[in-house]
Structures are given as structure tokens and as C-alpha cells.
Design an enzyme around this catalytic site. Structure first.
Site, mmCIF file in Angstrom:
data_model
loop_
_atom_site.group_PDB
_atom_site.id
_atom_site.type_symbol
_atom_site.label_atom_id
_atom_site.label_comp_id
_atom_site.label_asym_id
_atom_site.label_seq_id
_atom_site.Cartn_x
_atom_site.Cartn_y
_atom_site.Cartn_z
ATOM 1 N N SER A 181 33.907 41.705 38.063
ATOM 2 C CA SER A 181 35.006 41.860 39.016
ATOM 3 C C SER A 181 34.639 42.709 40.219
ATOM 4 O O SER A 181 35.376 42.737 41.203
ATOM 5 C CB SER A 181 36.216 42.484 38.313
ATOM 6 O OG SER A 181 35.879 43.763 37.804
ATOM 7 N N HIS A 232 33.991 34.607 39.645
ATOM 8 C CA HIS A 232 34.952 35.611 39.189
ATOM 9 C C HIS A 232 36.332 35.002 38.986
ATOM 10 O O HIS A 232 37.023 34.655 39.953
ATOM 11 C CB HIS A 232 35.019 36.760 40.208
ATOM 12 C CG HIS A 232 36.008 37.827 39.837
ATOM 13 N ND1 HIS A 232 36.751 38.514 40.762
ATOM 14 C CD2 HIS A 232 36.391 38.308 38.608
ATOM 15 C CE1 HIS A 232 37.538 39.373 40.141
ATOM 16 N NE2 HIS A 232 37.339 39.264 38.841
#
Length: 498
Positions: free
Chosen positions: A124, A145
Site C-alpha cells: 500500500s 494495489h
């Protein structure tokens, strides 16, 4: 490179936690064979069982077909070793957020899979280039992501490093679409797009609390009722967990050489240090323990409602509100009545000093945002309570009122301007295309609009004024306007204009 969109693509998922199992679910549902591995004994099997249970429930509720369920079950497989992933054309890593652990894993994977297999990280915030550093064939490494919960959240950030091959980015983008996601291409930088851009909402709320301007409950109420956010910044941080949002905030701030626009406050770190992490621990910015009461954001007054006022620097919005409230507007200040004003980026102290208005009777209203449900009232130090209370009494007849201490930009102006300014900075630095910035912030954070859309809605010139006024009054470079915002404000252009 492996064709990431081919139906016979075998996808490996390393890490069977919440993110890994979610990615496995949407990948298997897209028709690809998915092999799930986790070094923890039984974790991959448990993840598969959990996915199947959730899908069975969706079938029973009529939200998924039996054929879709059967395909997912057939495609979703568990393996007991990394070596079993050797035949995968794409491997998505979803392990802990630790650079050393990710580097070690990618080195192992590079030695196992074919030379043209694509390796992607679901990190992240850790730069993909840092993970790929020193590995052979870095052109096949990218970021992919997803957002939690993966089956619900549509956004996927596709992160390109300077070495990532075009065909890898294009393949992952197409694959994400075939998984039913909305991909945005993002340049590799700490925090990427959403975790970088999302700092403004929470850290500016924290700054307002730090200055003792307003309470957490007041800030949350204003951002929900006046700006259309689903959650205020403090209930949002309590939901995600201070153990999640504080480390990410600290990492992004440090990684950008302590840019003050990304700075948090001692309260944020304090809650992290003492373990008051939000809902998961029963206490965070709010108290969730049984019997605890949520503090009110509403101001009340038993004073007689104001009937006559004078207007300072009367704007169209201020005149319209006075008409709606059926107020008698005096042609000149009588030295007794409340003085209403609607400053943009200023506080009452600065406005009084600039105009000579009596600060004790000055009552500022934030009319730059939606006031149909709630309106924010602000007064200077040593203000006359009678003047403020008479205005609160009048306003509270038709909407909720939040009364705060003096602050340049109130609550909503400050937070919205900071969100918009950081969005403009992302556009300025080429982190992503303007349209993708807005898409990512809407889908990834459930914002009512993207930061560049917000800029256009409020007006680039007005937001530039708010930022420059706050910077001037506070002396804090936290509020320095992005050059993207300045140029578009000065030229009267849309924030989307490249």
C-alpha cells in the site's frame, strides 16, 4: 512478458490474509486458475474455505449464480510451497508491509518462476522500485494495489517503476478490468496515489483539533453535513485503526522529506503509543465502550434570536442568508447588534484588524460550503457571548449549528482546500493523470468528489485565496499552494486543464 489477460493464465497469490484472500477471490471469479500460498500452516486453506462460504451465501441470496460459484471453486487452489508457483505467469505478493520481507520473497520468486513471469506487489505504500532493487529483470516487476475489502472496492492502482515494461503495465491494467476493477496507472512514489492524497483529510482535521479550534465530533459533523463525506476524519481513522493510519501517515511524511503538508500531530502519535486504536480497542478519538456517550457537535442557545444585524463585506451568499432568516439588515453598524461576516480563508481576528470592525460582536459564518443541514459559526477571542448566542439561537431554528473558536478557513474551508491542494500537487508532479487522480480518490476513499473536481466546484481562485490567506496568517508552509492550483486560479482555468 507473460500475457496477463490470457484466460489460461495461472495466478499465484502469496499471503492469505484479508488482502490476499480478497485478491484470490476476484482473480478466480474472473476465470483464471489461482494458486494460494501462505507460510503459516493452514492459513491458505482457511482463506479458501472462507471465500467459498462467502460465495455460498451470495448464491443463497441470489447475488451470484451457481455457475459462477462452481467456476470459482474449481479455479481456487491451495499450494503448500513457493516452488509450487513455478508455473504461474503472474504472482501477486500480499504479505506484511516490511521492505526486507518483500525483497526476500521477490528474490525467491525470481529464482522459481519463468523469466517472463510478471511479479506484482500489493503493497500500500512501499515503493515498488525499492522492492525490485537488485533483482534480475526488473522490467517485469510492478505494483498491483487493491483496496480492502477487495471484493467490494473497485479501485486498483497499477504502479509503474522507471524499469517496468509497457506491456506489463498494459497487461495488468487489462487484467484488472477483466476482474471487474477500475485500474489507474500511478507513478512509483511512497504512498502511491490514494495513501498519499488521503493524508490531507485526516491530518488537517488533526491540525484543527491540535489548535483547539473544534472538537473531533464537531469536525466530523461539519465534513459530513456540509461537504458530503460519508464519514468524518476521526470516525474514519477509528474505523481503519490508528495502528494503520498513523504509521502510514508517518511513513509518507518522512518519505517526502518532512513536507509540512503531510504532517500529523502529537495526538495522533499519542493514541498510537498508548494503544487507543479506535473501534478495535474500544477507544480512539471516540469512546466505543458500553455506555459511553458520543459528544454533541451542536451548539444550543436559550438567548433571544437575533432580529437585526449589520453585514460586514456583504457577499451575495451573506445577503441571501439574511433574507432567508428574515433579518433586518441595518444600513450602518449601530454599535449594539451582531455583525455578520462570511470570510474566505481569514479568521475573525484578521478580519477585524483589517476592517476595524468590533471583534466582540463579529460573528463569522462559513458560507463557502453547503449550509442546508448545518452551518458553522466562528467568533474571535473575547467575543461577546450575547452576540454569538443570539445568532446561534436564530440559525438553530432551521439547521444544526456548530460553534468553533477562531480559525482561518473555519473547518470545511481548511480541510477541503488541503484536499484540493494536495490533489493539484499530484497533478503537478505527474503522479497520475488528473482524471485518474479524481477516480482514485472517489473509489479508493469514498470521497464525494475528487480533489480536482472539488477545486472546480469551489473555484480554483477561491481555493487559492483560502490557501494563501491561511499561509499568510499562520506562517506555516503546510498551506503553501500548489503551482498547479496557482496557475489555474490566475488564468481562470479548470483544475483538469493540463
Amino acid at each position: 512478458m507473460t500475457d496477463s489477460t490470457h484466460n489460461d493464465l495461472v495466478i499465484g497469490i502469496v499471503g492469505a490474509g484479508a488482502m490476499g484472500s480478497g485478491i484470490a477471490q476476484v482473480a478466480a471469479a474472473s476465470g483464471r486458475t489461482v494458486l494460494v500460498y501462505d507460510q503459516r500452516p493452514g492459513a491458505a486453506s482457511n482463506a479458501r474455505a472462507g471465500i467459498i462460504t462467502r460465495m455460498e451465501k451470495r448464491v443463497a441470496e441470489g447475488k451470484a449464480t451457481q455457475d459462477a460459484f462452481d467456476m470459482l471453486v474449481a479455479n481456487l487452489q491451495v499450494v503448500e510451497s513457493l516452488a509450487a508457483l513455478a508455473g504461474c505467469g503472474l504472482i501477486v505478493e500480499a504479505i506484511i508491509e516490511d521492505l526486507a520481507a518483500k525483497r526476500a520473497l521477490f528474490a525467491e520468486l525470481a529464482a522459481i518462476v519463468a523469466n517472463d513471469a510478471v511479479l506484482a506487489s500489493n503493497t500500500s505504500s512501499i515503493p515498488i522500485g525499492a522492492i525490485a532493487s537488485g533483482l534480475p529483470n526488473p522490467s517485469r516487476i510492478a505494483g498491483l494495489h487493491f483496496f480492502n475489502p477487495v471484493p467490494v472496492m473497485k479501485l486498483v492502482e497499477v504502479i509503474r517503476t522507471p524499469d517496468t515494461a509497457d506491456e506489463v503495465v498494459e497487461g495488468l491494467t487489462l487484467l484488472a478490468r477483466e476482474m471487474g476493477r477500475v485500474p489507474v496507472e500511478v507513478r512509483d512514489t511512497p504512498g502511491f496515489l490514494v495513501n498519499f492524497g488521503g493524508r490531507a483529510y485526516t491530518t488537517e482535521g488533526l491540525a484543527i483539533v491540535h489548535e483547539n479550534v473544534a472538537t473531533t465530533a464537531q469536525i466530523d459533523a461539519v465534513m459530513r453535513d456540509c461537504c458530503g463525506f460519508r464519514m468524518g476524519p476521526f470516525e474514519l481513522m477509528d474505523l481503519t485503526g490508528v495502528d494503520i493510519n498513523y504509521p502510514v501517515t508517518a511513513f509518507v511524511h518522512q518519505s517526502h522529506f518532512s513536507d509540512p503538508r503531510l504532517r500529523s500531530t502529537p495526538l495522533h502519535r499519542y493514541l498510537f503509543d498508548v494503544g487507543q486504536l479506535g473501534r478495535k480497542t474500544g477507544r480512539g478519538f471516540f469512546d466505543y465502550r458500553e455506555g459511553a456517550n458520543r459528544p454533541s457537535a451542536d451548539a444550543t442557545s436559550s438567548a433571544p434570536p437575533a432580529r437585526a444585524v449589520s453585514l460586514l463585506e456583504a457577499s451575495e451568499a451573506l445577503v441571501a442568508l439574511a433574507g432567508e432568516l428574515e433579518l433586518t439588515v441595518l444600513p450602518a453598524d449601530d454599535g449594539i447588534c451582531p455583525i455578520l461576516c462570511a470570510p474566505i480563508g481569514e479568521d475573525c481576528a484578521a478580519l477585524s484588524a483589517r476592517t476595524g470592525a468590533d471583534h466582540s460582536r463579529l460573528v463569522a459564518l462559513d458560507l463557502a460550503v453547503n449550509t442546508a443541514r448545518r452551518i458553522t459559526v466562528m467568533t474571535a477571542p473575547e467575543a461577546d457571548p450575547a452576540a454569538r448566542d443570539s445568532v446561534v439561537a436564530l440559525l438553530s431554528q432551521s439547521r444544526a449549528v456548530t460553534a468553533i473558536a477562531d480559525s482561518p478557513g473555519f473547518i470545511a474551508q481548511r480541510i477541503c482546500a488541503m484536499i484540493a491542494n494536495l490533489g493539484c500537487e499530484m497533478a503537478q508532479t505527474g503522479l497520475a493523470k488528473p482524471q485518474d487522480i479524481d477516480t482514485a480518490m472517489r473509489l479508493g476513499l469514498n470521497y464525494p468528489s475528487g480533489p480536482l473536481e472539488m477545486t472546480d466546484a469551489m473555484g480554483a481562485d477561491q481555493l487559492y485565496t483560502i490557501m494563501t490567506q491561511i499561509q499568510r496568517l499562520t506562517g506555516d508552509d503546510r498551506y503553501r499552494p500548489s503551482q498547479w492550483l496557482r496557475r489555474r486560479a490566475q488564468l481562470g482555468l479548470s483544475a483538469m486543464a493540463s
